[in-house]
Design a protein around this motif. Structure first.
Motif, PDB file in Angstrom:
ATOM      1  N   VAL A 116      -4.891   9.744  -1.966  1.00  0.00           N
ATOM      2  CA  VAL A 116      -4.851   8.564  -2.833  1.00  0.00           C
ATOM      3  C   VAL A 116      -4.289   7.387  -2.048  1.00  0.00           C
ATOM      4  O   VAL A 116      -3.263   7.524  -1.376  1.00  0.00           O
ATOM      5  CB  VAL A 116      -3.955   8.819  -4.069  1.00  0.00           C
ATOM      6  N   VAL A 117      -4.960   6.249  -2.148  1.00  0.00           N
ATOM      7  CA  VAL A 117      -4.434   5.001  -1.611  1.00  0.00           C
ATOM      8  C   VAL A 117      -4.308   4.037  -2.783  1.00  0.00           C
ATOM      9  O   VAL A 117      -5.291   3.746  -3.471  1.00  0.00           O
ATOM     10  CB  VAL A 117      -5.349   4.392  -0.524  1.00  0.00           C
ATOM     11  N   ALA A 118      -3.083   3.580  -3.027  1.00  0.00           N
ATOM     12  CA  ALA A 118      -2.832   2.607  -4.089  1.00  0.00           C
ATOM     13  C   ALA A 118      -2.501   1.274  -3.430  1.00  0.00           C
ATOM     14  O   ALA A 118      -1.712   1.223  -2.482  1.00  0.00           O
ATOM     15  CB  ALA A 118      -1.679   3.059  -4.963  1.00  0.00           C
ATOM     16  N   THR A 119      -3.111   0.207  -3.931  1.00  0.00           N
ATOM     17  CA  THR A 119      -2.853  -1.134  -3.414  1.00  0.00           C
ATOM     18  C   THR A 119      -2.261  -1.970  -4.537  1.00  0.00           C
ATOM     19  O   THR A 119      -2.856  -2.078  -5.612  1.00  0.00           O
ATOM     20  CB  THR A 119      -4.156  -1.781  -2.906  1.00  0.00           C
ATOM     21  N   ILE A 120      -1.090  -2.531  -4.273  1.00  0.00           N
ATOM     22  CA  ILE A 120      -0.366  -3.322  -5.273  1.00  0.00           C
ATOM     23  C   ILE A 120      -0.172  -4.712  -4.687  1.00  0.00           C
ATOM     24  O   ILE A 120       0.511  -4.877  -3.673  1.00  0.00           O
ATOM     25  CB  ILE A 120       1.005  -2.679  -5.600  1.00  0.00           C
TER      26      ILE A 120
ATOM     27  N   GLU B 111       0.824  -1.210   0.000  1.00  0.00           N
ATOM     28  CA  GLU B 111       0.000   0.000   0.000  1.00  0.00           C
ATOM     29  C   GLU B 111       0.854   1.254   0.000  1.00  0.00           C
ATOM     30  O   GLU B 111       1.890   1.314   0.665  1.00  0.00           O
ATOM     31  CB  GLU B 111      -0.924   0.036   1.213  1.00  0.00           C
ATOM     32  N   ILE B 112       0.374   2.238  -0.731  1.00  0.00           N
ATOM     33  CA  ILE B 112       0.987   3.559  -0.762  1.00  0.00           C
ATOM     34  C   ILE B 112      -0.129   4.571  -0.511  1.00  0.00           C
ATOM     35  O   ILE B 112      -1.152   4.549  -1.192  1.00  0.00           O
ATOM     36  CB  ILE B 112       1.630   3.860  -2.132  1.00  0.00           C
ATOM     37  N   SER B 113       0.082   5.449   0.467  1.00  0.00           N
ATOM     38  CA  SER B 113      -0.875   6.525   0.753  1.00  0.00           C
ATOM     39  C   SER B 113      -0.205   7.848   0.388  1.00  0.00           C
ATOM     40  O   SER B 113       0.927   8.102   0.796  1.00  0.00           O
ATOM     41  CB  SER B 113      -1.262   6.536   2.230  1.00  0.00           C
TER      42      SER B 113
END
Length: 127
Positions: free
Chosen positions: A74-78, A61-63
């Motif tokens: 933005v929250v990106a889930t990889i 996760e990147i916030s």
């Protein structure tokens, strides 16, 4: 485009992707790449003046506090689904001072996916 989809696209301040989203542009994207490569690419999508609030490679996760035309969170889930198969999802909430962002959160996700599509080979989950 149905009226309900039009209203949710343009008269909302939150947009997120999912595996079974009704809008084909907001369906989870899968890439033929290692998770670490995709993680770094997603990080690079939001350069300064945007601020990375939290990075968790273990959780994928990147916030980010996005600072561009408008401010957004933005929250990106990889997530690595299989070796060389990585899924990417986004959740964007616009700080517009009201309940409407006129499609900004939707367009931010679409732009991010387009940039990732240029870097990595995309494939559908059904494959």
């Amino acid at each position: 485009m149905s009226l309900k989809r039009f209203i949710s696209k343009y008269f909302s301040n939150h947009t997120e992707t999912s595996e079974t989203h009704k809008d084909p542009e907001l369906v989870t994207h899968y890439y033929k790449a290692k998770r670490d490569e995709v993680f770094q690419a997603v990080e690079a999508l939001f350069p300064s003046p945007s601020e990375k609030v939290a990075l968790s490679k273990e959780r994928g996760e990147i916030s980010i506090n996005y600072k561009g035309k408008r401010k957004a969170f933005v929250v990106a889930t990889i997530i690595m689904v299989r070796p060389f198969e990585t899924a990417v999802d986004f959740s964007v909430t616009t700080d517009s001072g009201g309940p409407i962002d006129f499609g900004f959160s939707h367009n931010l996700i679409v732009d991010a996916y387009e940039k990732l599509n240029r870097q990595f080979t995309r494939h559908d989950k059904a494959q």
